[in-house]
Design a protein around this motif. Structure first.
Motif, PDB file in Angstrom:
ATOM      1  N   ALA A  48      43.847 -32.390  -9.784  1.00  0.00           N
ATOM      2  CA  ALA A  48      43.473 -31.711  -8.547  1.00  0.00           C
ATOM      3  C   ALA A  48      43.279 -30.209  -8.752  1.00  0.00           C
ATOM      4  O   ALA A  48      42.712 -29.537  -7.903  1.00  0.00           O
ATOM      5  N   THR A  49      43.750 -29.693  -9.856  1.00  0.00           N
ATOM      6  CA  THR A  49      43.588 -28.264 -10.139  1.00  0.00           C
ATOM      7  C   THR A  49      42.613 -28.076 -11.294  1.00  0.00           C
ATOM      8  O   THR A  49      42.396 -28.988 -12.095  1.00  0.00           O
ATOM      9  N   ASP A  50      42.054 -26.894 -11.385  1.00  0.00           N
ATOM     10  CA  ASP A  50      41.140 -26.605 -12.495  1.00  0.00           C
ATOM     11  C   ASP A  50      41.866 -26.703 -13.838  1.00  0.00           C
ATOM     12  O   ASP A  50      41.372 -27.285 -14.799  1.00  0.00           O
ATOM     13  N   VAL A  51      43.066 -26.188 -13.883  1.00  0.00           N
ATOM     14  CA  VAL A  51      43.866 -26.234 -15.105  1.00  0.00           C
ATOM     15  C   VAL A  51      44.223 -27.678 -15.449  1.00  0.00           C
ATOM     16  O   VAL A  51      44.123 -28.105 -16.600  1.00  0.00           O
ATOM     17  N   GLY A  52      44.634 -28.443 -14.460  1.00  0.00           N
ATOM     18  CA  GLY A  52      44.988 -29.843 -14.672  1.00  0.00           C
ATOM     19  C   GLY A  52      43.812 -30.663 -15.173  1.00  0.00           C
ATOM     20  O   GLY A  52      43.955 -31.501 -16.064  1.00  0.00           O
ATOM     21  N   LEU A  53      42.628 -30.428 -14.610  1.00  0.00           N
ATOM     22  CA  LEU A  53      41.441 -31.156 -15.054  1.00  0.00           C
ATOM     23  C   LEU A  53      41.093 -30.798 -16.495  1.00  0.00           C
ATOM     24  O   LEU A  53      40.758 -31.668 -17.300  1.00  0.00           O
ATOM     25  N   ALA A  54      41.195 -29.530 -16.840  1.00  0.00           N
ATOM     26  CA  ALA A  54      40.923 -29.106 -18.220  1.00  0.00           C
ATOM     27  C   ALA A  54      41.877 -29.802 -19.184  1.00  0.00           C
ATOM     28  O   ALA A  54      41.468 -30.294 -20.234  1.00  0.00           O
ATOM     29  N   LEU A  55      43.163 -29.869 -18.825  1.00  0.00           N
ATOM     30  CA  LEU A  55      44.149 -30.533 -19.680  1.00  0.00           C
ATOM     31  C   LEU A  55      43.912 -32.037 -19.766  1.00  0.00           C
ATOM     32  O   LEU A  55      43.987 -32.626 -20.840  1.00  0.00           O
ATOM     33  N   THR A  56      43.624 -32.655 -18.639  1.00  0.00           N
ATOM     34  CA  THR A  56      43.433 -34.099 -18.604  1.00  0.00           C
ATOM     35  C   THR A  56      42.196 -34.524 -19.383  1.00  0.00           C
ATOM     36  O   THR A  56      42.236 -35.467 -20.173  1.00  0.00           O
ATOM     37  N   GLU A  57      41.095 -33.823 -19.177  1.00  0.00           N
ATOM     38  CA  GLU A  57      39.846 -34.207 -19.837  1.00  0.00           C
ATOM     39  C   GLU A  57      39.617 -33.475 -21.155  1.00  0.00           C
ATOM     40  O   GLU A  57      38.628 -33.717 -21.842  1.00  0.00           O
ATOM     41  N   LYS A  58      40.520 -32.545 -21.478  1.00  0.00           N
ATOM     42  CA  LYS A  58      40.437 -31.778 -22.736  1.00  0.00           C
ATOM     43  C   LYS A  58      39.065 -31.134 -22.917  1.00  0.00           C
ATOM     44  O   LYS A  58      38.444 -31.226 -23.981  1.00  0.00           O
TER      45      LYS A  58
ATOM     46  N   ALA B 157      37.394 -19.817 -15.170  1.00  0.00           N
ATOM     47  CA  ALA B 157      37.072 -20.703 -16.283  1.00  0.00           C
ATOM     48  C   ALA B 157      38.373 -21.008 -17.016  1.00  0.00           C
ATOM     49  O   ALA B 157      39.185 -20.111 -17.239  1.00  0.00           O
ATOM     50  N   CYS B 158      38.563 -22.277 -17.369  1.00  0.00           N
ATOM     51  CA  CYS B 158      39.768 -22.718 -18.065  1.00  0.00           C
ATOM     52  C   CYS B 158      39.358 -23.476 -19.317  1.00  0.00           C
ATOM     53  O   CYS B 158      38.452 -24.309 -19.271  1.00  0.00           O
ATOM     54  N   VAL B 159      40.035 -23.200 -20.418  1.00  0.00           N
ATOM     55  CA  VAL B 159      39.818 -23.941 -21.664  1.00  0.00           C
ATOM     56  C   VAL B 159      41.175 -24.367 -22.211  1.00  0.00           C
ATOM     57  O   VAL B 159      42.189 -23.713 -21.976  1.00  0.00           O
ATOM     58  N   VAL B 160      41.178 -25.464 -22.943  1.00  0.00           N
ATOM     59  CA  VAL B 160      42.415 -26.028 -23.488  1.00  0.00           C
ATOM     60  C   VAL B 160      42.807 -25.289 -24.771  1.00  0.00           C
ATOM     61  O   VAL B 160      41.961 -24.982 -25.610  1.00  0.00           O
ATOM     62  N   ILE B 161      44.091 -25.021 -24.898  1.00  0.00           N
ATOM     63  CA  ILE B 161      44.654 -24.507 -26.151  1.00  0.00           C
ATOM     64  C   ILE B 161      45.156 -25.741 -26.892  1.00  0.00           C
ATOM     65  O   ILE B 161      46.189 -26.312 -26.556  1.00  0.00           O
ATOM     66  N   HIS B 162      44.383 -26.174 -27.882  1.00  0.00           N
ATOM     67  CA  HIS B 162      44.681 -27.418 -28.590  1.00  0.00           C
ATOM     68  C   HIS B 162      45.802 -27.222 -29.607  1.00  0.00           C
ATOM     69  O   HIS B 162      45.864 -26.208 -30.289  1.00  0.00           O
ATOM     70  N   GLY B 163      46.650 -28.245 -29.704  1.00  0.00           N
ATOM     71  CA  GLY B 163      47.663 -28.314 -30.743  1.00  0.00           C
ATOM     72  C   GLY B 163      47.306 -29.427 -31.705  1.00  0.00           C
ATOM     73  O   GLY B 163      46.283 -30.094 -31.541  1.00  0.00           O
ATOM     74  N   ASP B 164      48.144 -29.647 -32.696  1.00  0.00           N
ATOM     75  CA  ASP B 164      47.868 -30.686 -33.683  1.00  0.00           C
ATOM     76  C   ASP B 164      47.881 -32.079 -33.070  1.00  0.00           C
ATOM     77  O   ASP B 164      47.013 -32.890 -33.346  1.00  0.00           O
TER      78      ASP B 164
ATOM     79  N   PHE C 204      48.666 -27.378 -26.232  1.00  0.00           N
ATOM     80  CA  PHE C 204      49.767 -26.453 -25.952  1.00  0.00           C
ATOM     81  C   PHE C 204      49.708 -25.959 -24.512  1.00  0.00           C
ATOM     82  O   PHE C 204      50.713 -25.572 -23.945  1.00  0.00           O
ATOM     83  N   GLY C 205      48.515 -25.931 -23.956  1.00  0.00           N
ATOM     84  CA  GLY C 205      48.349 -25.432 -22.601  1.00  0.00           C
ATOM     85  C   GLY C 205      46.894 -25.091 -22.346  1.00  0.00           C
ATOM     86  O   GLY C 205      45.995 -25.622 -22.994  1.00  0.00           O
ATOM     87  N   VAL C 206      46.698 -24.171 -21.420  1.00  0.00           N
ATOM     88  CA  VAL C 206      45.344 -23.790 -20.997  1.00  0.00           C
ATOM     89  C   VAL C 206      45.256 -22.271 -20.956  1.00  0.00           C
ATOM     90  O   VAL C 206      46.192 -21.588 -20.542  1.00  0.00           O
ATOM     91  N   LEU C 207      44.109 -21.763 -21.393  1.00  0.00           N
ATOM     92  CA  LEU C 207      43.790 -20.349 -21.251  1.00  0.00           C
ATOM     93  C   LEU C 207      42.794 -20.249 -20.107  1.00  0.00           C
ATOM     94  O   LEU C 207      41.768 -20.925 -20.110  1.00  0.00           O
ATOM     95  N   ALA C 208      43.111 -19.443 -19.119  1.00  0.00           N
ATOM     96  CA  ALA C 208      42.250 -19.323 -17.951  1.00  0.00           C
ATOM     97  C   ALA C 208      41.875 -17.861 -17.731  1.00  0.00           C
ATOM     98  O   ALA C 208      42.685 -16.961 -17.941  1.00  0.00           O
ATOM     99  N   ALA C 209      40.635 -17.669 -17.309  1.00  0.00           N
ATOM    100  CA  ALA C 209      40.150 -16.339 -16.923  1.00  0.00           C
ATOM    101  C   ALA C 209      39.630 -16.450 -15.495  1.00  0.00           C
ATOM    102  O   ALA C 209      38.889 -17.389 -15.170  1.00  0.00           O
TER     103      ALA C 209
END
Length: 173
Positions: free
Chosen positions: A6-16, A45-52, A56-61
């Protein structure tokens, strides 16, 4: 719709994938936290901070005015997120090595055998407590940097076959 989507950050994390909204007022799909309105956030704009193995989370501007984030803007955020993810991953690997090294060092330091390590020049780079005791020293630190030749009997230092054997051993490390 899942609550996290439901959030921009959540969608970025869910759909990577990156998520961009140009105008909060027209982004009915998302539920925004109350502080967005308080801060006057209009676009983001939100992008995923990928881990191995997981993000790890999301970077948002965010911006206070409606604005279109270009593909270059998103690519820049992804690049920054990649650098952040790499730094976090490296720190995690270094922590594993620190813990592992501490465990091995404990084993070496408490061993009942004398254990030494030498470099290619024949200098002691590691000496455990037992080795220091065997050589007649109170602490291992007093031996670090000393040459192993210092601990050979004088007649062995004068014997070419013993000296050649020692040099070969040091060079084959």
């Amino acid at each position: 719709m899942d609550a996290t989507e439901a959030t921009d950050v959540g969608l970025a994390l869910t759909e990577k994938r990156p998520v961009v909204f140009e105008n909060r007022a027209e982004a009915a799909r998302f539920v925004f936290p109350p502080w967005f309105a308080d801060a006057g956030i209009a676009s983001g704009a939100c992008v995923v901070i990928h881990g191995d193995d997981r993000p790890f989370g999301v970077l948002a501007a965010h911006h206070r005015f409606p604005r279109a984030f270009s593909s270059e803007d998103v690519q820049f955020l992804e690049l920054v997120a990649h650098v952040i993810g790499s730094a976090i991953s490296r720190e995690q690997v270094e922590e594993v090595f620190r813990v592992s090294e501490a465990g091995y060092r404990h084993i070496l330091d408490t061993a009942s055998e004398g254990i030494c390590a030498i470099n290619a020049e024949g200098q002691l780079t590691y000496v455990n407590r037992r080795a220091a005791e065997m050589l007649g020293y109170d602490t291992p630190d007093t031996l670090l940097g000393r040459f192993t030749l210092d601990f050979m009997f004088e007649e062995d230092r004068q014997n070419p076959s013993v000296l050649e054997g020692w040099k070969g051993g040091v060079q084959n490390q």
